[in-house]
Enzyme design. Structure first.
Site, PDB file in Angstrom:
ATOM      1  N   CYS A  52       0.839  -1.206   0.000  1.00  0.00           N
ATOM      2  CA  CYS A  52       0.000   0.000   0.000  1.00  0.00           C
ATOM      3  C   CYS A  52       0.870   1.250   0.000  1.00  0.00           C
ATOM      4  O   CYS A  52       1.733   1.410   0.860  1.00  0.00           O
ATOM      5  CB  CYS A  52      -0.905  -0.019   1.228  1.00  0.00           C
ATOM      6  SG  CYS A  52      -1.716   1.569   1.521  1.00  0.00           S
ATOM      7  N   CYS A  55       0.623   3.300   3.482  1.00  0.00           N
ATOM      8  CA  CYS A  55       1.072   2.808   4.786  1.00  0.00           C
ATOM      9  C   CYS A  55       2.436   3.428   5.154  1.00  0.00           C
ATOM     10  O   CYS A  55       3.251   3.730   4.282  1.00  0.00           O
ATOM     11  CB  CYS A  55       1.171   1.277   4.767  1.00  0.00           C
ATOM     12  SG  CYS A  55      -0.419   0.444   5.004  1.00  0.00           S
ATOM     13  N   HIS A 115      -3.888   0.576   8.057  1.00  0.00           N
ATOM     14  CA  HIS A 115      -4.469   0.268   6.754  1.00  0.00           C
ATOM     15  C   HIS A 115      -5.941  -0.154   6.857  1.00  0.00           C
ATOM     16  O   HIS A 115      -6.708   0.008   5.907  1.00  0.00           O
ATOM     17  CB  HIS A 115      -3.643  -0.861   6.125  1.00  0.00           C
ATOM     18  CG  HIS A 115      -3.991  -1.181   4.712  1.00  0.00           C
ATOM     19  ND1 HIS A 115      -3.694  -0.331   3.668  1.00  0.00           N
ATOM     20  CD2 HIS A 115      -4.606  -2.258   4.156  1.00  0.00           C
ATOM     21  CE1 HIS A 115      -4.108  -0.882   2.527  1.00  0.00           C
ATOM     22  NE2 HIS A 115      -4.669  -2.039   2.797  1.00  0.00           N
ATOM     23  N   ASN A 155     -13.430   9.950  -1.039  1.00  0.00           N
ATOM     24  CA  ASN A 155     -14.164   8.884  -1.717  1.00  0.00           C
ATOM     25  C   ASN A 155     -13.960   7.627  -0.904  1.00  0.00           C
ATOM     26  O   ASN A 155     -12.828   7.175  -0.743  1.00  0.00           O
ATOM     27  CB  ASN A 155     -13.622   8.645  -3.132  1.00  0.00           C
ATOM     28  CG  ASN A 155     -13.888   9.808  -4.056  1.00  0.00           C
ATOM     29  OD1 ASN A 155     -14.920  10.461  -3.961  1.00  0.00           O
ATOM     30  ND2 ASN A 155     -12.963  10.065  -4.971  1.00  0.00           N
ATOM     31  N   SER A 163      -9.452   4.230  -5.108  1.00  0.00           N
ATOM     32  CA  SER A 163      -8.492   3.314  -5.732  1.00  0.00           C
ATOM     33  C   SER A 163      -7.571   2.659  -4.708  1.00  0.00           C
ATOM     34  O   SER A 163      -6.709   1.876  -5.065  1.00  0.00           O
ATOM     35  CB  SER A 163      -7.690   4.056  -6.808  1.00  0.00           C
ATOM     36  OG  SER A 163      -7.175   5.261  -6.297  1.00  0.00           O
ATOM     37  N   HIS A 166      -6.925   1.915   1.954  1.00  0.00           N
ATOM     38  CA  HIS A 166      -6.360   2.617   3.120  1.00  0.00           C
ATOM     39  C   HIS A 166      -7.150   3.919   3.310  1.00  0.00           C
ATOM     40  O   HIS A 166      -7.294   4.691   2.365  1.00  0.00           O
ATOM     41  CB  HIS A 166      -4.873   2.914   2.858  1.00  0.00           C
ATOM     42  CG  HIS A 166      -4.142   3.348   4.087  1.00  0.00           C
ATOM     43  ND1 HIS A 166      -3.072   2.654   4.606  1.00  0.00           N
ATOM     44  CD2 HIS A 166      -4.331   4.405   4.919  1.00  0.00           C
ATOM     45  CE1 HIS A 166      -2.635   3.277   5.686  1.00  0.00           C
ATOM     46  NE2 HIS A 166      -3.380   4.345   5.896  1.00  0.00           N
ATOM     47  N   HIS A 168      -8.338   7.370   3.428  1.00  0.00           N
ATOM     48  CA  HIS A 168      -7.682   8.622   3.024  1.00  0.00           C
ATOM     49  C   HIS A 168      -8.669   9.561   2.360  1.00  0.00           C
ATOM     50  O   HIS A 168      -9.723   9.151   1.886  1.00  0.00           O
ATOM     51  CB  HIS A 168      -6.514   8.329   2.076  1.00  0.00           C
ATOM     52  CG  HIS A 168      -6.936   7.887   0.710  1.00  0.00           C
ATOM     53  ND1 HIS A 168      -7.420   6.629   0.430  1.00  0.00           N
ATOM     54  CD2 HIS A 168      -6.969   8.549  -0.476  1.00  0.00           C
ATOM     55  CE1 HIS A 168      -7.716   6.521  -0.848  1.00  0.00           C
ATOM     56  NE2 HIS A 168      -7.454   7.679  -1.433  1.00  0.00           N
ATOM     57  N   GLN A 170      -8.811  13.546  -0.008  1.00  0.00           N
ATOM     58  CA  GLN A 170      -8.061  14.347  -0.963  1.00  0.00           C
ATOM     59  C   GLN A 170      -8.422  15.822  -0.824  1.00  0.00           C
ATOM     60  O   GLN A 170      -9.474  16.168  -0.296  1.00  0.00           O
ATOM     61  CB  GLN A 170      -8.394  13.914  -2.391  1.00  0.00           C
ATOM     62  CG  GLN A 170      -8.076  12.468  -2.710  1.00  0.00           C
ATOM     63  CD  GLN A 170      -8.163  12.189  -4.209  1.00  0.00           C
ATOM     64  OE1 GLN A 170      -7.594  12.917  -5.017  1.00  0.00           O
ATOM     65  NE2 GLN A 170      -8.884  11.148  -4.573  1.00  0.00           N
TER      66      GLN A 170
HETATM   67  O1  LIG Z   1      -7.902  10.308  -7.256  1.00  0.00           O
HETATM   68  P1  LIG Z   1      -8.315   8.859  -7.272  1.00  0.00           P
HETATM   69  O2  LIG Z   1      -8.697   8.346  -5.905  1.00  0.00           O
HETATM   70  O3  LIG Z   1      -7.307   7.979  -7.952  1.00  0.00           O
HETATM   71  O4  LIG Z   1      -9.630   8.827  -8.191  1.00  0.00           O
HETATM   72  C1  LIG Z   1     -10.943   8.960  -7.745  1.00  0.00           C
HETATM   73  O5  LIG Z   1     -11.251  10.277  -7.306  1.00  0.00           O
HETATM   74  C2  LIG Z   1     -11.166  11.318  -8.287  1.00  0.00           C
HETATM   75  C3  LIG Z   1     -11.671  12.607  -7.662  1.00  0.00           C
HETATM   76  O6  LIG Z   1     -13.031  12.518  -7.252  1.00  0.00           O
HETATM   77  C4  LIG Z   1     -11.945  10.979  -9.560  1.00  0.00           C
HETATM   78  O7  LIG Z   1     -11.621  11.906 -10.563  1.00  0.00           O
HETATM   79  C5  LIG Z   1     -11.631   9.567 -10.071  1.00  0.00           C
HETATM   80  O8  LIG Z   1     -12.497   9.248 -11.136  1.00  0.00           O
HETATM   81  C6  LIG Z   1     -11.815   8.573  -8.924  1.00  0.00           C
HETATM   82  O9  LIG Z   1     -11.521   7.267  -9.350  1.00  0.00           O
END
Ligand SMILES: O=P(O)(O)O[C@H]1O[C@H](CO)[C@@H](O)[C@H](O)[C@H]1O
Ligand SMILES: O=P(O)(O)O[C@H]1O[C@H](CO)[C@@H](O)[C@H](O)[C@H]1O
Lengths: 350, 350
Positions: A52, A55, A115, A155, A163, A166, A168, A170
């Site tokens: 990961c 981690c 994790h 997300n 994706s 873990h 997290h 953004q």
């Molecule tokens: O940035 P990540 O986690 O790879 O990607 C995820 O979040 C992003 C922001 O919402 C999106 O644009 C991607 O489609 C989604 O898969």
């Protein structure tokens, strides 16, 4: 000569923050489901995964290694959608082909060194530490005078495009004001100009009086299903105090927000006894672009599940081409969430 | 001192039909994918399925049986989101809680008696028969003077919330004008008021001249990736003639549209050698609500796949909370689709 009832007749509801309507079809829950059944992601991750990139101690795509962090950890997104060094430029052919360059900075925040933890399983103290990082990042990103908006979000779950399991979040910050923020700014500004009060403060007062959609409340925050919710179990967390950004939250408010997030995400997990997927994020004032006294900080949670851990609501054909649509009523959703325990099902089962 | 390039720098593009911007991140395709991998629905259905409520002769939820139809077949949706007999009524508390009743009629159209066919596998004649049904339904629904908009659409594939693999589409018609149509009406009306020409006619002219995003063209229709596409392989089919609804299509135009749909959906299937999922639908003038000379008929295709038959684009966190975002450029997508054969891969493989 029936009378019109919100809980049984198809109707539209106004989103006062965007000016858009949602179509509500309360009677439609009886529809059988022969469509897609989602996989449930197995929930038996180890505390540490050597593969990961979030981690502690592990390597990342840019060649760096993560430090041995013990609370939260922030770094620049190695695959950022926005870049700081984007050259200036634009294009306009007859107002038909119109484009502008866009600068930005994208960060990733690991919520915990572990994790296998998610927000509902973390302590109020550990969630408060995440909120401190959000506040610090907001403040330091806003020091770049070309940044006009800072979007803090998470997300959660594969079904929400996450994706890496873990835990997290953004932050995407950028040189223009994005669409949803522009809409909410306009409606809040108009209301404020007329009433000299925050739109959401007045809305909150009415919701607390009616008490039909409120799921949880503490000293500083209210957790409710908005009257105009689009997603089945959509939630807003609204601050009782009218502040326009996370920058202004006191220590007491940050702790209260951590509690509100823990309670809500625990109820979410308990609803279908699964790690409840969602996209969540804060909406707040633009920065470096004048003063926005009308803005009232809030957080949206958009979870896709409708009937169970494996059946979600699809926002597809009619919804994409015409108008958002929902099946269960916001009041039904609020009641279900209110009923849920604040003890996580994994704990109450052991 | 780099120069700004649409094909390599992050930028925003204006959707001239809605006034909204999309964030384009061309450099982001290099991002590795460790996230959700979709199941591919097996594509070996029988021609007739005794358990399918759309196959000829089978029973449906309302107790009726389908006739032994040989082309297309239309019936009222047994689980309609909108109902004709919704009582009148509304609600407004301080402009904060606002709702209106909504009447409507929902229909289902089986495209073919064969359970295992999809549009690209049907003949141009059989697709023309579907277009005839769309035209007839549009005309007859518009005879109800309380109906203001008629949304014709198709959800194709499990991943797009399609609850039955038998090829079919839907029509939702209703007493108010839905959100996306209201936006497109406003922008087209403004352009028409200034130029006395259709916005899309001028756009089409420019696109045909540039020839960077055009995928296919015949006598009456152009298939292109719009400059402001949000979904990776999003498409618009635009009629060359400025007509405001399907009602006005001639026999020749209906046949041309059938050909355009067959070519596009065949290229879609060939792209990742899979039955390509999408939501698609027509946008056209509202009805029974005055005259809309500015409206220019078109059809949108919103397909979710990004990299392969199993990796889709997620419109989640940032996209839901802030702004739509895409990775590959519209020009890249158009080139890929242009390269694809117009012979379906299942045929060229046998
Ligand atoms: O940035 P990540 O986690 O790879 O990607 C995820 O979040 C992003 C922001 O919402 C999106 O644009 C991607 O489609 C989604 O898969
Ligand atoms: O009507 P269906 O096929 O059962 O349902 C599908 O299409 C509808 C219209 O786009 C959506 O509201 C549903 O979420 C989707 O699953």
């Amino acid at each position: 000569n029936q009378t019109f009832e919100l809980d049984s007749n198809p109707h539209t509801r106004l989103n006062i923050l965007t000016g858009e309507w949602v179509l509500v079809s309360p009677h439609r829950t009886k529809r059988p489901w022969q469509g897609k059944v989602e996989d449930v992601t197995p929930d038996n991750r180890p505390e540490y995964d050597p593969k990961c990139y979030l981690c502690p101690g592990n390597g990342r795509a840019d060649g760096d290694s993560n430090p041995d962090y013990t609370e939260s950890f922030v770094f620049n997104n190695d695959f950022a959608a926005l870049l700081e060094d984007t050259p200036a430029g634009d294009m306009n052919e007859n107002d038909l082909l119109v484009a502008n360059n866009q600068r930005g900075l994208c960060r990733v925040i690991s919520f915990s060194p572990k994790h296998n933890l998610t927000l509902p399983e973390m302590s109020v103290e550990a969630i408060t530490a995440v909120i401190n990082v959000w506040q610090n990042e907001f403040n330091s990103l806003a020091e770049n005078d070309w940044i006009k908006y800072i979007q803090i979000f998470e997300n959660k779950g594969e079904i929400m495009g996450c994706s890496n399991p873990h835990p997290h979040g953004q932050i995407w910050s950028q040189g223009d004001i994005p669409l949803e923020i522009a809409k909410e700014t306009e409606r809040q500004k108009t209301y404020y100009a007329i009433h000299r009060r925050s739109l959401l403060a007045d809305y909150l007062k009415l919701e607390l009086k009616k008490n039909e959609r409120v799921v949880f409340e503490n000293d500083h925050f209210v957790v409710l299903v908005p009257f105009w919710a689009v997603w089945p179990y959509e939630i807003m967390i609204i601050s009782k105090r009218h502040v326009n950004s996370i920058k202004l939250f006191s220590e007491a408010e940050k702790k209260s927000l951590a509690e509100a997030i823990k309670v809500l995400t625990t109820k979410y997990d308990n609803l279908f006894e699964t790690s409840f997927p969602y996209s969540a994020g804060m909406h707040q004032t633009p920065v470096n672009n004048g003063y926005y006294p009308e803005w009232h900080w809030h957080m949206h949670f958009y979870p896709p599940l409708l009937r169970s851990a494996t059946v979600k609501k699809f926002m597809v054909g009619y919804e994409m081409l015409a108008n958002p649509q929902r099946d269960i009523t916001p009041e039904f959703a609020a009641n279900r969430l209110k009923e849920m325990s604040t003890i996580h099902y994994k704990i109450s089962k052991t």
